[in-house]
Design an enzyme around this catalytic site. Structure first.
Site, PDB file in Angstrom:
ATOM      1  N   ASP A   1      -3.620   4.178   6.158  1.00 50.18           N
ATOM      2  CA  ASP A   1      -5.257   4.549   6.832  1.00 50.18           C
ATOM      3  C   ASP A   1      -5.125   3.521   8.229  1.00 50.18           C
ATOM      4  O   ASP A   1      -6.460   3.517   8.746  1.00 50.18           O
ATOM      5  CB  ASP A   1      -6.151   3.655   5.609  1.00 50.18           C
ATOM      6  CG  ASP A   1      -6.464   4.500   4.632  1.00 50.18           C
ATOM      7  OD1 ASP A   1      -6.653   5.800   4.773  1.00 50.18           O
ATOM      8  OD2 ASP A   1      -6.528   4.149   3.640  1.00 50.18           O
TER       9      ASP A   1
ATOM     10  N   LYS B   1      -0.494  -6.476   8.371  1.00 50.65           N
ATOM     11  CA  LYS B   1       0.361  -5.747   7.552  1.00 50.65           C
ATOM     12  C   LYS B   1       1.942  -6.038   8.023  1.00 50.65           C
ATOM     13  O   LYS B   1       2.708  -5.575   7.244  1.00 50.65           O
ATOM     14  CB  LYS B   1      -0.155  -4.412   7.712  1.00 50.65           C
ATOM     15  CG  LYS B   1      -1.358  -3.848   6.979  1.00 50.65           C
ATOM     16  CD  LYS B   1      -1.142  -3.772   5.807  1.00 50.65           C
ATOM     17  CE  LYS B   1      -2.371  -2.908   4.945  1.00 50.65           C
ATOM     18  NZ  LYS B   1      -2.196  -2.883   3.500  1.00 50.65           N
TER      19      LYS B   1
END
Length: 382
Positions: free
Chosen positions: A116, A71
């Site tokens: 998340d 990410k």
């Protein structure tokens, strides 16, 4: 709406191509980040055997720029572009400390994100490197290990009473001149940053192309991509469905948060209301990003929703090939197991043109971000 944990699949024979130009500035930017190196591309014979194909490759993103997930590539590029748009253009820089110095006059600044787990930690990490503050909002059911990892980056972490989608809405409300929302999903009036997040993931595929060439691998017949809000899957489609490429792309998500598959079945974006309780925590999303939706709709050859047990099976299988992959990280491999070796095998292999001579690629998007769960599922410590 079905609530069964049984796997489901959707096939599309009329995929299109996406003429996109690779932005060379993306990988140049990532090379300037501290600790940049290509992540491994691993030949995975155990996975290949289980799938009944000649060759399987795994892009192992368990350690990327000091974090246990991919990410950071999208978060760092999007943050840089947003800062440059608001406060630039920046003077030439070669290290992040030089860039941080140019931001000094504009502080205090806070980067805000809903997550998340991995995206929020990446945003917090970028903020720390640039001398900025970070405020990360998380759903109420996030495991403590992931919350602690975000807090360890120096971020303020607030738990939202609700799902990831509710955390996204809460993060959006914080946007102002001193609070920059860095989201990997889009909404009406907010598309610039998520576009840059998708663009930032291109470094993964530039690396894969070079590594396959170096290791004598063939271009993949099929690539599996995890789908939460759809940002990574959109990046995969844009790369592998470019003109001249014949690779088919498979999107994978949990049965308990299968918003892309339901949207494909309905022919329009369709929400899957929470709570979303899959162990594939990074994929527990009830809405597809409107930015990713048309790309997935037109570019996916197949979409499959898998139960948690299939992700666990994939985690154990990848471990045999030397890859430490968390629950979301192994979802791509789990999706291929479901399609090519499960109840869909006959129809899926025909639809995707998969034979015993095929080559497949999966992206293991994270390492053991919940070490206790990894040890329980795989049977070894991470």
């Amino acid at each position: 709406m079905p609530t069964s944990d049984s796997a489901r699949a959707h096939f599309n024979a009329n995929v299109t191509t996406f003429p996109t130009a690779v932005n060379p500035q993306v990988q140049d930017f990532h090379r300037k980040l501290p600790g940049y190196d290509r992540t491994p591309l691993v030949r995975a014979p155990h996975l290949a055997e289980a799938l009944g194909v000649r060759e399987a490759w795994v892009k192992d993103e368990s350690s990327r720029l000091g974090l246990p997930a991919y990410k950071i590539l999208g978060a760092s590029w999007a943050t840089y572009r947003e800062l440059d748009t608001r406060f630039g253009p920046f003077e030439s820089w070669s290290t992040l400390s030089e860039l941080a110095e140019q931001l000094r006059a504009h502080r205090p600044l806070t980067l805000v994100a809903a997550t998340d787990g991995n995206h929020g930690r990446a945003v917090a990490h970028v903020a720390r490197l640039l001398g900025l503050d970070a405020h990360i909002l998380v759903p109420h059911d996030m495991v403590p290990a992931r919350i602690d990892a975000i807090a360890a980056e120096g971020a303020r972490v607030d738990v939202v009473r609700g799902s990831y989608d509710e955390a996204v809405r809460a993060a959006a409300r914080h946007a102002d001149a001193r609070h920059l929302v860095i989201s990997d999903t889009a909404w009406s009036g907010y598309e610039r940053v998520p576009t840059w997040v998708i663009e930032g993931y291109a470094t993964i595929f530039s690396e894969i192309d070079a590594q396959l060439a170096e290791q004598g691998g063939r271009p993949p017949s099929v690539v599996a991509a995890q789908m939460g809000v759809g940002a990574l899957a959109a990046a995969v489609v844009r790369h592998y469905r470019a003109p001249g490429r014949v690779t088919r792309v498979v999107g994978v998500e949990p049965t308990r948060a299968d918003c892309v598959l339901r949207s494909l079945e309905a022919g329009k974006p369709t929400e899957v209301p929470g709570p979303h309780s899959s162990i594939m925590a990074g994929l527990n999303c009830g809405n597809t990003s409107p930015l990713a939706w048309p790309v997935l709709r037109d570019g996916l050859s197949a979409s499959v929703a898998i139960p948690d047990a299939r992700a666990e099976e994939a985690m154990r299988l990848l471990a045999l090939d030397g890859v430490t992959s968390g629950e979301s990280g192994a979802a791509g491999a789990g999706g291929l197991l479901e399609l090519l070796a499960g109840t869909f095998a006959s129809s899926a292999r025909e639809a995707l043109g998969v034979t015993k001579d095929s080559t497949v690629l999966v992206i293991s998007t994270e390492g053991a971000t919940d070490p206790e769960a990894y040890a329980r599922i795989v049977g070894t410590k991470s």
